[in-house]
Scaffold this motif. Structure first.
Motif, short mmCIF file in Angstrom:
data_model
loop_
_atom_site.label_atom_id
_atom_site.label_comp_id
_atom_site.label_asym_id
_atom_site.label_seq_id
_atom_site.Cartn_x
_atom_site.Cartn_y
_atom_site.Cartn_z
N CYS A 229 42.30 46.68 28.96
CA CYS A 229 43.66 47.11 29.30
C CYS A 229 44.38 46.17 30.25
N GLY A 230 43.67 45.19 30.83
CA GLY A 230 44.31 44.23 31.72
C GLY A 230 44.42 44.67 33.17
N TRP A 231 43.83 45.82 33.53
CA TRP A 231 43.88 46.32 34.92
C TRP A 231 43.30 45.27 35.84
N LYS A 232 43.97 44.99 36.97
CA LYS A 232 43.48 44.02 37.93
C LYS A 232 42.42 44.67 38.79
N VAL A 233 41.23 44.11 38.80
CA VAL A 233 40.10 44.65 39.56
C VAL A 233 40.07 43.96 40.92
N THR A 234 40.14 44.75 41.98
CA THR A 234 40.05 44.18 43.33
C THR A 234 38.64 44.35 43.84
N LEU A 235 38.26 43.53 44.81
CA LEU A 235 36.91 43.60 45.36
C LEU A 235 36.66 44.94 46.04
N ASP A 236 37.69 45.57 46.59
CA ASP A 236 37.53 46.87 47.23
C ASP A 236 37.09 47.92 46.21
N GLU A 237 37.58 47.83 44.97
CA GLU A 237 37.26 48.81 43.93
C GLU A 237 35.81 48.74 43.50
N VAL A 238 35.20 47.57 43.56
CA VAL A 238 33.83 47.43 43.08
C VAL A 238 32.81 47.48 44.21
N ASN A 239 33.26 47.83 45.41
CA ASN A 239 32.38 47.99 46.57
C ASN A 239 31.55 46.75 46.87
N ILE A 240 32.15 45.58 46.67
CA ILE A 240 31.49 44.33 47.02
C ILE A 240 32.08 43.90 48.36
N PRO A 241 31.23 43.65 49.36
CA PRO A 241 31.77 43.23 50.63
C PRO A 241 32.54 41.92 50.48
N VAL A 242 33.72 41.87 51.06
CA VAL A 242 34.57 40.69 50.95
C VAL A 242 34.30 39.79 52.15
N PRO A 243 33.86 38.55 51.90
CA PRO A 243 33.67 37.62 53.02
C PRO A 243 35.00 37.42 53.75
N PRO A 244 34.97 37.16 55.05
CA PRO A 244 36.22 37.05 55.81
C PRO A 244 37.11 35.89 55.38
N ASN A 245 36.57 34.90 54.69
CA ASN A 245 37.37 33.74 54.29
C ASN A 245 37.79 33.78 52.82
N ILE A 246 37.72 34.97 52.17
CA ILE A 246 38.09 35.14 50.76
C ILE A 246 39.18 36.20 50.67
N CYS A 247 40.22 35.93 49.87
CA CYS A 247 41.30 36.89 49.66
C CYS A 247 40.78 38.13 48.94
N LYS A 248 41.17 39.31 49.39
CA LYS A 248 40.72 40.56 48.79
C LYS A 248 41.34 40.79 47.42
N GLU A 249 42.48 40.19 47.14
CA GLU A 249 43.18 40.40 45.87
C GLU A 249 42.83 39.35 44.82
N CYS A 250 43.09 38.07 45.14
CA CYS A 250 42.92 37.03 44.12
C CYS A 250 41.61 36.26 44.25
N ARG A 251 40.84 36.54 45.28
CA ARG A 251 39.52 35.94 45.53
C ARG A 251 39.58 34.44 45.81
N ALA A 252 40.76 33.96 46.17
CA ALA A 252 40.90 32.54 46.52
C ALA A 252 40.43 32.34 47.97
N PRO A 253 39.91 31.16 48.29
CA PRO A 253 39.54 30.90 49.68
C PRO A 253 40.79 30.89 50.56
N LEU A 254 40.69 31.53 51.72
CA LEU A 254 41.82 31.53 52.65
C LEU A 254 41.89 30.18 53.35
N LYS A 255 43.11 29.71 53.62
CA LYS A 255 43.31 28.38 54.20
C LYS A 255 42.72 28.27 55.60
N GLU A 256 42.81 29.35 56.37
CA GLU A 256 42.28 29.32 57.73
C GLU A 256 41.59 30.64 58.03
N GLU A 257 40.56 30.60 58.84
CA GLU A 257 39.83 31.81 59.18
C GLU A 257 40.71 32.73 60.01
#
Length: 144
Positions: free
Chosen positions: A104-132
């Motif tokens: 269906c194309g639903w966008k899956v966020t890391l919060d929905e799958v209960n995977i801990p998000v590292p502090p340097n990774i975007c919660k939405e697009c999973r791209a590395p954040l430019k600065e901590e």
């Protein structure tokens, strides 16, 4: 024993296909009606409850041994257990690491799958954040 478990799995998959068919037929007839039609809502809830029931009987895909809910590896054969996540858009099972539901194309966020998000990774697009400690993602603009 494995044949019996495979037959049970096949029966469960057949039952799920019947539920998906009912949901699909209702949605096909009335595309934007979830929440407005009792038929669509009941079919959707039936699919969700079926996934919950099957999740209680989680099995290894290699040897069909019963697994604990939080198992990462099968205790019988040692195979890695794949994380199966129900899509919030259509209810189908999607694989770990997928960004969008293939059905269906639903966008899956890391919060929905209960995977801990590292502090340097975007919660939405999973791209590395430019600065901590960044408060917004430079790629997608999502608040962190």
């Amino acid at each position: 024993m494995a044949d019996l478990l495979q037959k049970q799995k096949n029966l469960e998959e057949a039952e799920l296909n019947v539920l998906y068919s009912a949901l699909g037929k209702a949605c096909y007839a009335f595309p934007d009606i979830r929440g407005k039609s009792a038929d669509v809502d009941s079919a959707y809830e039936a699919v969700k409850s079926f996934h919950a029931k099957v999740a209680l009987n989680k099995r290894c895909k290699t040897c069909m041994a019963l697994l604990n809910e939080d198992s990462k590896f099968c205790t019988k054969c040692g195979s890695r257990v794949e994380v199966e996540i129900p899509c919030k858009g259509c209810g189908c099972i999607i694989a770990e690491g997928v960004k969008f539901c293939p059905r269906c194309g639903w966008k899956v966020t890391l919060d929905e799958v209960n995977i801990p998000v590292p502090p340097n990774i975007c919660k939405e697009c999973r791209a590395p954040l430019k600065e901590e400690g960044a408060r917004f993602c430079a790629i997608c603009g999502a608040r962190q």
